[in-house]
Design an enzyme around this catalytic site. Structure first.
Site, PDB file in Angstrom:
ATOM      1  N   GLU A   1      -5.282  -9.350   1.167  1.00  0.00           N
ATOM      2  CA  GLU A   1      -6.287  -9.295   1.780  1.00  0.00           C
ATOM      3  C   GLU A   1      -7.555  -8.898   1.692  1.00  0.00           C
ATOM      4  O   GLU A   1      -7.843  -8.416   0.916  1.00  0.00           O
ATOM      5  CB  GLU A   1      -5.810  -8.231   3.337  1.00  0.00           C
TER       6      GLU A   1
ATOM      7  N   GLU B   1       0.829  -1.103   0.003  1.00  0.00           N
ATOM      8  CA  GLU B   1      -0.576   0.276  -0.221  1.00  0.00           C
ATOM      9  C   GLU B   1       0.895   0.875   0.086  1.00  0.00           C
ATOM     10  O   GLU B   1       0.206   2.315   1.143  1.00  0.00           O
ATOM     11  CB  GLU B   1      -0.892   0.075   1.282  1.00  0.00           C
TER      12      GLU B   1
END
Length: 493
Positions: A278, A171
């Site tokens: 995720e 990220e």
């Protein structure tokens, strides 16, 4: 995902007593087949079967535990044995570990997961200062000290055959503003890692990226990282692409509402494996995991599976089990719900190779690939920082080293309790894995005669759905069917 958690209490372990060696270690120890990238798919290097991640994010204690001496999930053999036994029963074949300390010994834990057919995707970065790329100022954090750290992680894990790959970043791009300078640095770190692996590892180990599910920049991030620069070997190109996605929420969602149909269409022609690094939305609760049959069903075969967030219960309330201060654990309702969903999966479909998917060629990098104003359109990748050539060519000084060792102790020593407080008895791992674990690979770990009530004062956790442990009753576990792998707590790099 941006989460911070409290440290997990330290356990007392004795690596020597728990995992005695047999002399010639690696030479006498069975090892999993390594996993390779073949265009859109992961494949078993020996059987050629397609490999899809049936995984869980594995980071007991969370990112705040890292640097405290108890935050490395792969350095506590007793805990690893407990968790590997539960994961083997579920059908998990992969775990993701976000924060690993390359100075610690991981042989026992990694060997346990190897023994039960579980692979690992390891993040090379950490939440400590200087050990990740600063998304707000990537050029200042991209230096030889940073490279020394991430190369140390490679050294610590390169000899383990069940290391599926390394995440070069997590990220780092999370909005349009961070998409201006960071894409080039992600490719630079990927290049440096792959060159280091090429020079110092005995095999090719894939390197990829884990992206935030921010739709303004998601497609451009994938397009930027998977394209080919030039006509020769392009080591700055990602080998795989992970997506942290929580778009399927509650039992009212479906394939269209969640946007899974868009993901399937978006990545239909990907030239690198794409998977959910995720997933598992927890608002609203309870979690039904209805996305699991969809993710592994015929409409999503382009993707390579995913990793449920997350193995252990933390303040963010995503856990499958609760880990107590004494090392005991209690299954949560989500564990049983997810396990039941894995029971329904078509393993033959998951393993089937798609000849079209493995014949695709990557597009040439070009500004036309980028559709969002403000996202980088330059493919001029930064040169390695001063001092890095010596590191990449000659290796870091005093590198750590790991190897698979025999696992003789198979019985779990830490107590594990069902959701109703009944203790699982005779919990142990099963030996003999030469390929990936899968749902139904082993019989259930408990029978009616193999459970007993949790004694008072053990610190056994309560079920999150009721707030209190139910009256102890015998619990019957059937055959294990499931797949989820990797485990941990996400942090922003």
């Amino acid at each position: 995902m941006y989460v911070r958690h409290a440290p997990v209490p330290e356990y007392t372990t004795d690596d020597v007593k728990l995992f005695p060696l047999l002399g010639a270690l690696a030479a006498t120890t069975a090892a999993l087949n390594t996993i390779e990238v073949n265009r859109q798919e992961f494949v078993d290097s020996k059987t050629g079967d397609r490999f899809m991640l049936l995984g869980v994010d594995y980071q007991p204690g969370g990112q705040d535990a890292y640097g405290t001496g108890v935050g490395d999930p792969l350095s506590n053999p007793k805990a690893c044995l407990r968790d590997a036994a539960l994961m083997q029963d579920m059908g998990v074949n992969t775990i993701r570990c976000y924060n690993v300390d390359p100075t610690l010994n991981h042989d026992a834990c990694v060997s346990i997961f190897n023994t039960v057919g579980i692979y690992m995707v390891v993040d090379v970065n950490s939440p400590l200062a200087g050990q990740s790329i600063d998304r707000s100022d990537p050029s200042s954090s991209y230096n030889s000290d940073y490279l020394t750290h991430i190369f140390s992680v490679v050294e610590a894990f390169k000899n383990y055959p069940n290391v599926l790959g390394f995440f070069a970043g997590n990220e780092i791009i999370n909005d349009v503003a961070t998409a201006q300078d960071n894409p080039q640095y992600i490719r630079a770190v990927t290049r440096d890692l792959k060159n280091y692996i090429k020079n110092h590892a005995g095999r090719t180990i894939p390197v990829g990226y884990s992206a935030a599910d921010v739709r303004d920049v998601l497609v451009d991030t994938w397009a930027y990282l998977q394209c080919q620069i030039g006509s020769g070997e392009d080591v700055s190109r990602s080998d795989f692409f992970g997506l942290n996605s929580y778009s399927w929420c509650g039992d009212a969602s479906n394939f269209q509402i969640s946007g899974y149909d868009v993901l399937a269409a978006t990545f239909a022609n990907t030239t690198i494996p794409v998977f959910l690094s995720e997933y598992g939305c927890n608002d609203p609760q309870p979690r039904y995991f209805d996305e699991v049959p969809a993710l592994y069903g015929p409409r999503m075969t382009t993707l390579s599976g995913g990793l449920i967030y997350e193995w252990s219960q933390e303040p963010s309330d995503y856990g499958l089990i609760t880990i107590n201060s004494n090392g005991s654990a209690q299954l949560l309702d989500d564990f049983n719900t997810l396990r039941d969903k894995y029971d329904t999966l078509d393993i033959n479909l998951i393993r089937r190779e798609n000849s079209t998917a493995t014949s695709l060629q990557p597009p040439q990098c070009d500004s036309d690939l980028i559709s969002t104003d403000g996202f980088s359109t330059t493919f001029d990748i930064p040169q390695p920082p001063d001092g890095s050539d010596d590191l990449i060519n000659n290796g870091i000084r005093n590198p750590p080293s790991g190897s698979i060792v025999p696992v003789k102790a198979t019985a779990v020593q830490l107590p594990v309790y069902q959701t109703n407080g009944a203790q699982l008895k005779n919990l142990q791992i099963r030996h003999g894995a030469t390929a990936a674990n899968f749902p139904g690979a082993v019989d259930g770990f408990a029978t009616a005669s193999g459970t007993e009530a949790a004694p008072s004062g053990t610190g056994a956790a309560t079920s999150k759905s009721t707030g209190a442990a139910a009256a102890p009753t015998a619990v019957v576990y059937g055959n294990a069917f499931a797949a989820v792998a990797l485990g941990a707590v996400a942090f922003a790099l």
